[in-house]
Structure formats: structure tokens, C-alpha cells
Write an enzyme that holds these catalytic residues in place. Structure first.
Site, mmCIF file in Angstrom:
data_model
loop_
_atom_site.group_PDB
_atom_site.id
_atom_site.type_symbol
_atom_site.label_atom_id
_atom_site.label_comp_id
_atom_site.label_asym_id
_atom_site.label_seq_id
_atom_site.Cartn_x
_atom_site.Cartn_y
_atom_site.Cartn_z
ATOM 1 N N ASN A 213 -12.976 -3.056 2.634
ATOM 2 C CA ASN A 213 -13.909 -1.955 2.830
ATOM 3 C C ASN A 213 -14.938 -1.926 1.701
ATOM 4 O O ASN A 213 -14.620 -2.275 0.570
ATOM 5 C CB ASN A 213 -13.145 -0.631 2.851
ATOM 6 C CG ASN A 213 -12.133 -0.571 3.984
ATOM 7 O OD1 ASN A 213 -12.356 -1.137 5.044
ATOM 8 N ND2 ASN A 213 -11.009 0.100 3.750
ATOM 9 N N VAL B 75 -11.018 3.028 -3.579
ATOM 10 C CA VAL B 75 -10.674 2.473 -4.898
ATOM 11 C C VAL B 75 -11.679 1.369 -5.205
ATOM 12 O O VAL B 75 -11.810 0.401 -4.431
ATOM 13 C CB VAL B 75 -9.231 1.919 -4.936
ATOM 14 C CG1 VAL B 75 -8.935 1.328 -6.309
ATOM 15 C CG2 VAL B 75 -8.219 3.022 -4.609
ATOM 16 N N ASP C 62 0.848 -1.194 0.000
ATOM 17 C CA ASP C 62 0.000 0.000 0.000
ATOM 18 C C ASP C 62 0.881 1.241 0.000
ATOM 19 O O ASP C 62 1.883 1.304 0.721
ATOM 20 C CB ASP C 62 -0.920 -0.012 1.234
ATOM 21 C CG ASP C 62 -2.056 0.987 1.108
ATOM 22 O OD1 ASP C 62 -3.217 0.567 1.052
ATOM 23 O OD2 ASP C 62 -1.776 2.215 1.065
ATOM 24 N N ILE C 63 0.484 2.226 -0.795
ATOM 25 C CA ILE C 63 1.283 3.447 -0.949
ATOM 26 C C ILE C 63 1.246 4.319 0.318
ATOM 27 O O ILE C 63 2.114 5.156 0.525
ATOM 28 C CB ILE C 63 0.772 4.234 -2.189
ATOM 29 C CG1 ILE C 63 1.852 5.102 -2.790
ATOM 30 C CG2 ILE C 63 -0.497 5.018 -1.894
ATOM 31 C CD1 ILE C 63 1.498 5.630 -4.179
ATOM 32 N N HIS D 73 -10.315 -5.155 -2.861
ATOM 33 C CA HIS D 73 -8.952 -5.451 -2.398
ATOM 34 C C HIS D 73 -9.011 -5.802 -0.928
ATOM 35 O O HIS D 73 -9.752 -5.200 -0.158
ATOM 36 C CB HIS D 73 -8.028 -4.248 -2.626
ATOM 37 C CG HIS D 73 -8.604 -2.937 -2.190
ATOM 38 N ND1 HIS D 73 -9.524 -2.250 -2.956
ATOM 39 C CD2 HIS D 73 -8.413 -2.205 -1.070
ATOM 40 C CE1 HIS D 73 -9.878 -1.144 -2.316
ATOM 41 N NE2 HIS D 73 -9.219 -1.089 -1.165
ATOM 42 N N HIS E 166 -7.093 -5.619 2.398
ATOM 43 C CA HIS E 166 -5.961 -5.007 3.096
ATOM 44 C C HIS E 166 -5.345 -6.085 3.976
ATOM 45 O O HIS E 166 -6.053 -6.783 4.713
ATOM 46 C CB HIS E 166 -6.432 -3.873 4.007
ATOM 47 C CG HIS E 166 -6.946 -2.663 3.287
ATOM 48 N ND1 HIS E 166 -6.163 -1.562 3.045
ATOM 49 C CD2 HIS E 166 -8.162 -2.371 2.767
ATOM 50 C CE1 HIS E 166 -6.867 -0.644 2.413
ATOM 51 N NE2 HIS E 166 -8.101 -1.108 2.239
HETATM 52 P P1 AMP Z 1 -9.751 1.593 0.343
HETATM 53 O O1 AMP Z 1 -9.856 2.913 1.038
HETATM 54 O O2 AMP Z 1 -10.173 0.431 1.174
HETATM 55 O O3 AMP Z 1 -10.442 1.634 -0.999
HETATM 56 O O4 AMP Z 1 -8.211 1.360 0.096
HETATM 57 C C1 AMP Z 1 -7.518 1.866 -1.014
HETATM 58 C C2 AMP Z 1 -6.062 1.759 -0.681
HETATM 59 O O5 AMP Z 1 -5.326 1.882 -1.873
HETATM 60 C C3 AMP Z 1 -5.564 2.855 0.267
HETATM 61 O O6 AMP Z 1 -5.031 2.241 1.440
HETATM 62 C C4 AMP Z 1 -4.495 3.571 -0.549
HETATM 63 O O7 AMP Z 1 -3.399 3.994 0.217
HETATM 64 C C5 AMP Z 1 -4.120 2.519 -1.567
HETATM 65 N N1 AMP Z 1 -3.586 3.012 -2.831
HETATM 66 C C6 AMP Z 1 -4.131 3.965 -3.636
HETATM 67 N N2 AMP Z 1 -3.379 4.128 -4.727
HETATM 68 C C7 AMP Z 1 -2.348 3.259 -4.628
HETATM 69 C C8 AMP Z 1 -1.212 2.965 -5.448
HETATM 70 N N3 AMP Z 1 -0.985 3.580 -6.609
HETATM 71 N N4 AMP Z 1 -0.342 2.017 -5.014
HETATM 72 C C9 AMP Z 1 -0.548 1.392 -3.842
HETATM 73 N N5 AMP Z 1 -1.596 1.631 -3.039
HETATM 74 C C10 AMP Z 1 -2.474 2.554 -3.410
#
Ligand code: AMP
Length: 121
Positions: A88, A97, A31-32, A101, A103
Site C-alpha cells: 500500500n 505504517v 501481521d497483528i 512492507h 503484505h
Molecule cells: P498498511 O496499512 O499497509 O501500512 O499496513 C500496516 C500493517 O501493519 C497493518 O496490517 C497492521 O495490522 C500491521 N501492524 C501494525 N503494527 C504491528 C505490529 N506491532 N506487529 C505486527 N503487525 C503490525
């Protein structure tokens, strides 16, 4: 409507990501914006927007994400210590996103309950 998100671009190597695991059905990457010493996202290669969009035919791939979580936990040596996996869904779930996914959070004790209530002004 296109199902394409930033995660499709990661799967297609159109944008960089720190990929730690890949197989025919799934991909896992860092995760970024990590919320734990180890914070990975385990995603299906097939785009599914939310948990609400999972269909009967997606059962194998969605179950597979948990299989991958257990496999990665053993590889990282955090299986006995413990970790958290969470998915989520939509606004109240905190989803940002829209490509499902899992976590994968490890490396520190997790609190419970997992939320901070947003108080009304
Ligand atoms: P959610 O809020 O459950 O949809 O989680 C989305 C996750 O994607 C968040 O924890 C972000 O930090 C992560 N994220 C968004 N863009 C990227 C990326 N380019 N590379 C890695 N993680 C990302």
C-alpha cells in the site's frame, strides 16, 4: 525527520513480533491484525517510507522482498494454491505504517477488486 517506525523497533527487537523469516536484507513477521488465515508482513531492514521513496540504490532490496515472498510461499506449501502480495502507498493506498512492507496473504481465495469504495455521506 526520523524514518523510525514501529517496524524499526521490531527489527531491533525492541518490541515483540512473531518473526517467521529473517535474512541480511529483510524480515517477515505475522501481521497483528490478520486479514487472512496467513497474513505476514515482509519488510526491508533498511527503512524506506513509501514506494515513492524507493531510489535506484534500493532496487535490489525491494526486488528481494518478492523473492522472499516466493520462498515463504514454498515453505508454507501455499505456492501452488496461490496467495496475494500487496504493498500500500499513502492515504488512498491505505498505508498506515511508513516503512514499506509487502503484505503476504494466503489460506483463502482473495476477492477482486481488492477495495471497498468509501461512499460520500
Ligand atoms: P498498511 O496499512 O499497509 O501500512 O499496513 C500496516 C500493517 O501493519 C497493518 O496490517 C497492521 O495490522 C500491521 N501492524 C501494525 N503494527 C504491528 C505490529 N506491532 N506487529 C505486527 N503487525 C503490525
Amino acid at each position: 525527520m526520523s524514518n523510525e517506525t514501529i517496524f524499526t523497533k521490531i527489527i531491533n527487537r525492541e518490541i515483540p513480533a512473531d518473526i517467521v523469516y529473517e535474512d541480511e536484507l529483510s524480515l517477515a513477521f505475522k501481521d497483528i491484525n490478520p486479514q487472512a488465515p496467513t497474513h505476514l508482513l515482509i519488510i526491508p531492514k533498511q527503512p524506506i517510507a513509501t514506494i515513492n521513496d524507493i531510489t535506484e540504490t534500493d532496487r535490489e532490496v525491494v526486488g528481494h522482498l518478492h523473492f522472499v515472498a516466493g520462498k515463504i510461499a514454498k515453505e508454507l506449501g501455499v505456492d501452488a494454491q496461490g496467495y496475494r502480495v500487496v504493498m500500500n502507498c499513502n492515504e488512498y493506498g491505505g498505508q498506515t505504517v511508513f516503512h514499506i512492507h509487502l503484505h503476504f496473504l494466503a489460506g483463502k481465495p482473495m476477492g477482486w477488486p481488492p477495495y471497498t469504495e468509501k461512499l460520500k455521506a
